[in-house]
Scaffold this motif. Structure first.
Motif, mmCIF file in Angstrom:
data_model
loop_
_atom_site.group_PDB
_atom_site.id
_atom_site.type_symbol
_atom_site.label_atom_id
_atom_site.label_comp_id
_atom_site.label_asym_id
_atom_site.label_seq_id
_atom_site.Cartn_x
_atom_site.Cartn_y
_atom_site.Cartn_z
ATOM 1 N N GLN A 117 17.200 27.187 -14.505
ATOM 2 C CA GLN A 117 15.910 26.658 -14.086
ATOM 3 C C GLN A 117 15.630 27.012 -12.637
ATOM 4 N N HIS A 118 16.672 27.128 -11.836
ATOM 5 C CA HIS A 118 16.524 27.437 -10.431
ATOM 6 C C HIS A 118 16.971 28.871 -10.176
ATOM 7 N N PRO A 119 16.471 29.482 -9.102
ATOM 8 C CA PRO A 119 16.878 30.860 -8.814
ATOM 9 C C PRO A 119 18.399 30.959 -8.642
ATOM 10 N N GLU A 120 18.949 32.059 -9.105
ATOM 11 C CA GLU A 120 20.374 32.305 -8.905
ATOM 12 C C GLU A 120 20.613 32.642 -7.444
ATOM 13 N N ARG A 121 21.601 32.004 -6.858
ATOM 14 C CA ARG A 121 21.895 32.255 -5.444
ATOM 15 C C ARG A 121 22.837 33.440 -5.314
ATOM 16 N N GLU A 154 17.688 34.043 -5.284
ATOM 17 C CA GLU A 154 17.597 33.690 -3.871
ATOM 18 C C GLU A 154 18.713 34.458 -3.164
ATOM 19 N N VAL A 155 18.364 35.365 -2.265
ATOM 20 C CA VAL A 155 19.350 36.229 -1.629
ATOM 21 C C VAL A 155 19.560 35.796 -0.182
ATOM 22 N N LEU A 156 20.799 35.439 0.140
ATOM 23 C CA LEU A 156 21.182 35.043 1.495
ATOM 24 C C LEU A 156 22.207 36.032 2.032
ATOM 25 N N THR A 157 22.252 36.175 3.344
ATOM 26 C CA THR A 157 23.222 37.065 3.981
ATOM 27 C C THR A 157 24.086 36.253 4.930
ATOM 28 N N ILE A 204 20.123 46.400 0.218
ATOM 29 C CA ILE A 204 19.793 46.671 -1.186
ATOM 30 C C ILE A 204 19.651 45.394 -2.019
ATOM 31 N N PRO A 205 20.609 44.455 -1.993
ATOM 32 C CA PRO A 205 20.450 43.268 -2.855
ATOM 33 C C PRO A 205 19.170 42.491 -2.572
ATOM 34 N N SER A 206 18.843 42.332 -1.301
ATOM 35 C CA SER A 206 17.631 41.595 -0.967
ATOM 36 C C SER A 206 16.394 42.330 -1.452
ATOM 37 N N ARG A 207 16.394 43.656 -1.314
ATOM 38 C CA ARG A 207 15.214 44.434 -1.705
ATOM 39 C C ARG A 207 15.028 44.458 -3.215
ATOM 40 N N ILE A 208 16.109 44.692 -3.956
ATOM 41 C CA ILE A 208 16.000 44.821 -5.408
ATOM 42 C C ILE A 208 15.902 43.448 -6.070
ATOM 43 N N LEU A 209 16.841 42.577 -5.801
ATOM 44 C CA LEU A 209 16.839 41.256 -6.446
ATOM 45 C C LEU A 209 15.681 40.404 -5.939
ATOM 46 N N GLY A 210 15.276 40.642 -4.703
ATOM 47 C CA GLY A 210 14.145 39.898 -4.161
ATOM 48 C C GLY A 210 12.818 40.261 -4.796
ATOM 49 N N ALA A 211 12.791 41.367 -5.548
ATOM 50 C CA ALA A 211 11.562 41.789 -6.232
ATOM 51 C C ALA A 211 11.512 41.304 -7.674
ATOM 52 N N ALA A 212 12.432 40.409 -8.056
ATOM 53 C CA ALA A 212 12.563 39.988 -9.454
ATOM 54 C C ALA A 212 11.857 38.668 -9.741
ATOM 55 N N ASP A 213 10.636 38.530 -9.243
ATOM 56 C CA ASP A 213 9.789 37.374 -9.576
ATOM 57 C C ASP A 213 10.447 36.032 -9.291
ATOM 58 N N GLY A 214 11.170 35.938 -8.194
ATOM 59 C CA GLY A 214 11.757 34.666 -7.798
ATOM 60 C C GLY A 214 12.980 34.246 -8.596
ATOM 61 N N ARG A 215 13.551 35.154 -9.375
ATOM 62 C CA ARG A 215 14.725 34.791 -10.180
ATOM 63 C C ARG A 215 16.000 34.678 -9.334
ATOM 64 N N ALA A 220 30.541 29.437 -0.751
ATOM 65 C CA ALA A 220 30.963 28.404 -1.701
ATOM 66 C C ALA A 220 29.831 27.961 -2.615
ATOM 67 N N THR A 221 28.595 28.321 -2.269
ATOM 68 C CA THR A 221 27.438 27.915 -3.075
ATOM 69 C C THR A 221 26.893 29.061 -3.917
ATOM 70 N N ALA A 222 27.522 30.220 -3.850
ATOM 71 C CA ALA A 222 26.967 31.423 -4.480
ATOM 72 C C ALA A 222 27.243 31.481 -5.970
ATOM 73 N N ASP A 223 26.235 31.903 -6.736
ATOM 74 C CA ASP A 223 26.433 32.266 -8.134
ATOM 75 C C ASP A 223 26.934 33.707 -8.235
ATOM 76 N N THR A 224 26.451 34.545 -7.324
ATOM 77 C CA THR A 224 26.887 35.938 -7.236
ATOM 78 C C THR A 224 27.152 36.271 -5.779
ATOM 79 N N VAL A 225 28.265 36.938 -5.522
ATOM 80 C CA VAL A 225 28.609 37.388 -4.172
ATOM 81 C C VAL A 225 28.593 38.913 -4.170
ATOM 82 N N VAL A 226 27.947 39.495 -3.173
ATOM 83 C CA VAL A 226 27.909 40.953 -3.019
ATOM 84 C C VAL A 226 28.652 41.326 -1.742
ATOM 85 N N ILE A 227 29.621 42.224 -1.859
ATOM 86 C CA ILE A 227 30.351 42.715 -0.698
ATOM 87 C C ILE A 227 29.709 44.033 -0.276
#
Length: 318
Positions: free
Chosen positions: A5-9, A38-41, A25-36, A67-74
């Motif tokens: 229900q909430h955006p994946e972090r 939330e990308v943090l750095t 890249i993650p912010s640009r690509i995932l950030g264009a996915a209609d709010g699905r 610790a709050t991430a659903d997905t972590v990008v290195i």
């Protein structure tokens, strides 16, 4: 398929010496996915980090957001900075990642995951130029340097630079279906689909001066996938000998004509499974596989599931 229900972090970890292009890249690509998403750095200590260019970047967050991430990008760093042992602050930051979180590396980010022991016994990839170094450092990892990305359950690794785009689009497609992934690709003006098994390095991506290209024949083949195309058919369309066509095709695409055709047929079959109610046999006929059994075999080889299972995954999206 994820239906939160909430955006994946998604939290992107920027290490000292990070490549700025890949970091974004993650912010640009995932950030264009209609709010699905939330990308943090973040950084390992909340302080600015030097990039591989002539500037530093300041992230809004410290390691606690991991610790709050659903997905972590290195995000990747310059090859001169990769090590077989993790610095204490990086190891401490990764220890905050929840066991159920998905982890993605881009390029040399795979060295970080391997040094943390997360890739032991797993299939993974990194930039092809660093394959020898990676194997010497991490012999317990099943490295495949010939692919764009590897999806191994909750851990995904990708090759250099643009393959970070490919793996992020793969996440969107995997989580929310090809329709949204294609929309994201259009918004970002990037190719909507490059299969993870596509070759990283193409010896001769541009034909020699004066040499004929196979591009027109590839476009023609995509319009005739439902037909029984042979190497002779393709060579005849390109007006080349079989040997010349096969060599030039591989030089331009990085794959044999036969393997490329199979990839295109599987990709078209996946699209039809996602968006139509055609039977497996009907889809097989439309994409050029002789039988439904042949489609099942090739789809399972490509993504490890049956057509029925793949279709069920996308029914909710449709």
């Amino acid at each position: 398929m994820r239906h939160a229900q909430h955006p994946e972090r998604v939290v992107v970890l920027a290490l000292d010496g990070v490549y700025p292009f890949e970091l974004g890249i993650p912010s640009r690509i995932l950030g264009a996915a209609d709010g699905r998403y939330e990308v943090l750095t973040c950084t390992v200590d909340g302080r600015p980090v030097r990039t591989d260019a002539d500037f530093t970047v300041t992230a809004e967050h410290g390691p606690e957001v991991l610790a709050t991430a659903d997905t972590v990008v290195i995000a990747p760093v310059a090859p001169s900075r990769v090590t077989a042992e993790l610095p204490d602050d990086v190891r401490a930051a990764l220890a905050l990642v929840r066991p159920e979180a998905r982890i993605v590396s881009i390029c040399t980010g795979a060295f970080v995951l391997a040094a943390a022991g997360l890739l032991d016994g797993r299939r993974a990839t990194t930039h092809w130029q660093l394959a020898g170094l990676f194997r010497r450092m991490f012999p317990h990892v099943d490295l495949d340097p010939d692919v764009l990305f590897v999806d191994d359950d909750r851990i995904l690794t990708s090759a250099g630079a643009a393959s970070g785009v490919d793996v992020c689009l793969h996440l969107v497609r995997k989580d929310h279906g090809s329709r949204l992934a294609n929309a994201v690709a259009r918004r970002c003006v990037v190719p909507p689909f490059r299969d993870g098994g596509q070759a990283q390095y193409i010896e001769q991506p541009v034909p020699e001066q004066g040499a004929a290209s196979t591009a027109a024949t590839r476009a023609w083949a995509l319009e005739h996938l439902g037909e029984s195309l042979t190497l002779a058919d393709l060579a005849a369309h390109a007006r080349m000998s079989l040997r010349t066509f096969a060599r030039r095709f591989h030089d331009e695409v990085g794959l044999s004509p036969g393997r490329w055709l199979i990839q295109q047929r599987v990709a078209r079959a996946r699209q039809l499974l996602e968006t139509s109610d055609l039977t497996v046999d009907q889809i097989a006929g439309r994409v050029g596989f002789a039988t439904g059994a042949s489609l099942r075999q090739h789809l399972h080889a490509a993504i490890g599931v049956s057509p029925q299972a793949y279709r069920r995954t996308f029914q909710t999206v449709r």
